[in-house]
Design a protein around this motif. Structure first.
Motif, mmCIF file in Angstrom:
data_model
loop_
_atom_site.group_PDB
_atom_site.id
_atom_site.type_symbol
_atom_site.label_atom_id
_atom_site.label_comp_id
_atom_site.label_asym_id
_atom_site.label_seq_id
_atom_site.Cartn_x
_atom_site.Cartn_y
_atom_site.Cartn_z
ATOM 1 N N ILE A 295 0.847 -1.200 0.000
ATOM 2 C CA ILE A 295 0.000 0.000 0.000
ATOM 3 C C ILE A 295 0.882 1.249 0.000
ATOM 4 O O ILE A 295 0.650 2.197 -0.756
ATOM 5 C CB ILE A 295 -0.940 0.001 1.236
ATOM 6 N N ALA A 296 1.910 1.237 0.859
ATOM 7 C CA ALA A 296 2.811 2.389 0.977
ATOM 8 C C ALA A 296 3.559 2.643 -0.329
ATOM 9 O O ALA A 296 3.716 3.796 -0.757
ATOM 10 C CB ALA A 296 3.791 2.161 2.118
ATOM 11 N N ILE A 297 4.023 1.563 -0.969
ATOM 12 C CA ILE A 297 4.765 1.686 -2.232
ATOM 13 C C ILE A 297 3.873 2.284 -3.319
ATOM 14 O O ILE A 297 4.263 3.232 -4.015
ATOM 15 C CB ILE A 297 5.320 0.315 -2.676
ATOM 16 N N GLU A 305 2.709 10.423 -2.239
ATOM 17 C CA GLU A 305 2.186 10.672 -0.899
ATOM 18 C C GLU A 305 2.657 9.583 0.054
ATOM 19 O O GLU A 305 2.738 8.401 -0.309
ATOM 20 C CB GLU A 305 0.648 10.697 -0.917
ATOM 21 N N ARG A 306 2.957 9.996 1.284
ATOM 22 C CA ARG A 306 3.363 9.045 2.310
ATOM 23 C C ARG A 306 2.146 8.394 2.959
ATOM 24 O O ARG A 306 1.117 9.053 3.176
ATOM 25 C CB ARG A 306 4.186 9.751 3.397
ATOM 26 N N LEU A 307 2.289 7.127 3.260
ATOM 27 C CA LEU A 307 1.232 6.425 3.981
ATOM 28 C C LEU A 307 1.223 6.859 5.441
ATOM 29 O O LEU A 307 2.267 6.881 6.091
ATOM 30 C CB LEU A 307 1.476 4.913 3.891
ATOM 31 N N LYS A 308 0.062 7.231 5.945
ATOM 32 C CA LYS A 308 -0.112 7.556 7.357
ATOM 33 C C LYS A 308 -0.858 6.419 8.046
ATOM 34 O O LYS A 308 -1.786 5.835 7.475
ATOM 35 C CB LYS A 308 -0.891 8.861 7.530
ATOM 36 N N TYR A 309 -0.459 6.120 9.260
ATOM 37 C CA TYR A 309 -1.057 4.985 9.970
ATOM 38 C C TYR A 309 -2.588 5.055 10.015
ATOM 39 O O TYR A 309 -3.258 4.031 9.779
ATOM 40 C CB TYR A 309 -0.477 4.894 11.372
ATOM 41 N N PRO A 310 -3.192 6.213 10.294
ATOM 42 C CA PRO A 310 -4.662 6.257 10.345
ATOM 43 C C PRO A 310 -5.331 5.872 9.023
ATOM 44 O O PRO A 310 -6.519 5.516 9.014
ATOM 45 C CB PRO A 310 -4.957 7.728 10.692
ATOM 46 N N PHE A 329 5.790 3.918 8.362
ATOM 47 C CA PHE A 329 5.969 3.159 7.125
ATOM 48 C C PHE A 329 6.354 4.147 6.021
ATOM 49 O O PHE A 329 5.523 4.937 5.569
ATOM 50 C CB PHE A 329 4.692 2.405 6.761
ATOM 51 N N LYS A 330 7.626 4.118 5.613
ATOM 52 C CA LYS A 330 8.105 5.120 4.661
ATOM 53 C C LYS A 330 8.897 4.449 3.537
ATOM 54 O O LYS A 330 9.810 3.658 3.782
ATOM 55 C CB LYS A 330 8.968 6.152 5.380
ATOM 56 N N VAL A 331 8.560 4.811 2.313
ATOM 57 C CA VAL A 331 9.215 4.272 1.131
ATOM 58 C C VAL A 331 10.380 5.180 0.743
ATOM 59 O O VAL A 331 10.266 6.406 0.767
ATOM 60 C CB VAL A 331 8.216 4.172 -0.049
ATOM 61 N N VAL A 332 11.513 4.578 0.395
ATOM 62 C CA VAL A 332 12.652 5.338 -0.104
ATOM 63 C C VAL A 332 12.306 5.883 -1.490
ATOM 64 O O VAL A 332 11.792 5.151 -2.340
ATOM 65 C CB VAL A 332 13.915 4.448 -0.171
ATOM 66 N N ASP A 333 12.566 7.154 -1.723
ATOM 67 C CA ASP A 333 12.200 7.805 -2.981
ATOM 68 C C ASP A 333 13.172 7.411 -4.098
ATOM 69 O O ASP A 333 14.340 7.794 -4.064
ATOM 70 C CB ASP A 333 12.223 9.326 -2.790
ATOM 71 N N PRO A 334 12.715 6.678 -5.126
ATOM 72 C CA PRO A 334 13.628 6.255 -6.194
ATOM 73 C C PRO A 334 14.032 7.403 -7.116
ATOM 74 O O PRO A 334 15.051 7.332 -7.800
ATOM 75 C CB PRO A 334 12.817 5.209 -6.962
ATOM 76 N N ASN A 335 13.254 8.490 -7.112
ATOM 77 C CA ASN A 335 13.502 9.601 -8.031
ATOM 78 C C ASN A 335 14.139 10.807 -7.342
ATOM 79 O O ASN A 335 14.103 11.919 -7.875
ATOM 80 C CB ASN A 335 12.180 10.021 -8.693
ATOM 81 N N GLY A 336 14.700 10.565 -6.197
ATOM 82 C CA GLY A 336 15.358 11.641 -5.454
ATOM 83 C C GLY A 336 16.351 11.047 -4.482
ATOM 84 O O GLY A 336 16.996 10.030 -4.763
#
Length: 412
Positions: A295-297, A305-310, A329-336
């Motif tokens: 979901i986060a990816i 947009e970052r996934l927020k727990y709520p 839950f945070k995804v590493v930015d592939p474009n930065g």
């Protein structure tokens, strides 16, 4: 002065990210002092690497990486007694300092100590550490490790010292710790200044701001260096594109590259010059975490947009607190650039999710090491969790190299 002979002591060394930069810039380590046993083994392994590199015998090191040689045999055959003794697995402070001073004196012999580098553990100064502690870390003894650092300055009177730490040092106790620290260093005979550079300015593909405080003897011909910023921007995908695809929990410790090296990897010498890479291992995840990661990816790659727990479906929530640490839950930015790498990556990996819907997992050890700008031939001893912790705590070697290079130009 022959710059190849500029010597230093590395205090609170960790895995040696700061030291790696100084060695690559031509400095000679006299001793590393570190309390973590696994980090000490990493330091020792890396010192043998540098020894073999000077002797043009890196094949022996590659055999070790390929698990053709036991570590005990590798160290015995290719290290030496003085090298091993130069890594002091001792906590700094109290009566231990007498032991450390004695050992360093034996290692230094007739050599002066030109520099002292290092940074005490940052937990007492970090914003996260203070937020999690009921007393805001005010009673934490690590707040005053700078005084232990200063004892080494008084004992060895180096020409220059480098003190690296987190930005929270400036605001800890409403700024009093930092003010007192600077006054203390001045009182014992040093002029000093600091900047707060971002590791990204030095080619590290990570948003990582740190205080770099540099001191020099009063009345010496030295001033704070001006660092050169890397002008071109690269992306995380330039850093990770050549590594083999992984599944969660995949434990192939030795893998081949899937693609040729990128411009970025070549420029900063992050590939190890051979056709294999080690420690590209991924931790396992349960089905719930994998569903959350997916979901986060998708949310990040499609909508930035970052996934927020709520925002999670109720079936995936495990607690009712929806106000604290909602962005865990945070995804590493592939474009930065990546967000800041910290030691917590050793715990669960939720804050460092790999940015690919076809590889739903957190970062591998090697990917985390690359984000910190460690070259692929840098081996972390102690297993996966220890490696993650060492990586998260480290100073990026590329950043350290720029600091070391500019200092070497100014030391008289």
């Amino acid at each position: 002065m022959n710059k190849q002979k500029l010597t230093y002591i590395d205090l609170f060394s960790g895995a040696g990210g700061l030291s790696e930069g100084f060695i690559n810039a031509g400095f000679k380590p006299i001793a590393h002092v570190e309390i973590d046993e696994h980090a000490c083994k990493t330091l020792e392994t890396r010192l043998v690497y540098h020894k073999l590199k000077e002797e043009n015998k890196l094949g022996h090191y590659h055999d070790y990486l390929l698990e053709k040689t036991l570590r005990s045999d590798f160290i015995l055959k290719h290290g030496d007694k003085k090298l091993s003794e130069s890594v002091l697995n001792i906590g700094i402070g109290g009566k231990s300092n007498d032991t450390i001073f004695r050992k360093i004196d034996e290692l230094a012999g007739d050599n002066d100590i030109d520099l002292i580098v290092g940074g005490p553990p940052c937990q007492a100064y970090s914003l996260v550490g203070r937020a999690r502690d009921k007393k805001g870390m005010k009673d934490d003894p690590r707040n005053f490790l700078y005084k232990e650092y200063a004892k080494f300055l008084k004992n060895y009177n180096p020409k220059v010292f480098v003190f690296e730490n987190v930005m929270g040092l400036i605001t800890a106790d409403k700024g009093r710790y930092f003010t007192n620290m600077k006054a203390y260093f001045k009182r014992i005979g040093y002029e000093l200044d600091f900047t707060i550079p971002n590791a990204a300015d030095f080619g590290v593909l990570q948003k990582r701001k740190r205080i770099i405080l540099i001191g020099w003897r009063k009345n010496s011909d030295f001033n704070y260096p001006e660092f050169t910023k890397v002008k071109k921007s690269w992306k995380i995908q330039d850093l990770l594109m050549d590594l083999k695809k992984l599944k969660p929990g995949e434990q192939n410790n030795i893998t081949k590259y899937k693609k040729d090296s990128s411009e970025y990897l070549n420029k900063f010498n992050l590939r190890n010059g051979v056709e294999f890479v080690t420690q590209h291992v991924a931790r396992p995840h349960n089905n719930r975490d994998l569903e959350i990661y997916k979901i986060a990816i998708n949310k990040w790659l499609k909508d930035s947009e970052r996934l927020k727990y709520p925002d999670l479906p109720n079936r995936l929530k495990t607690h009712k607190n929806e106000k604290s640490f909602v962005d865990r839950f945070k995804v590493v930015d592939p474009n930065g650039y990546s967000h800041t790498m910290v030691a917590h990556i050793a715990k669960d990996g939720h804050h460092y999710i790999y940015p690919d819907a076809k590889q739903v997992r957190s970062l591998s050890v090697r990917e985390a090491a690359r984000i910190q700008s460690f070259s692929d031939d840098f081996f972390f001893e102690g297993g996966r969790s220890s490696a993650f912790r060492q990586i998260g705590n480290a100073v990026p070697p590329l950043m350290a190299y720029e600091i070391a290079t500019k200092i070497s130009e100014k030391i008289v």
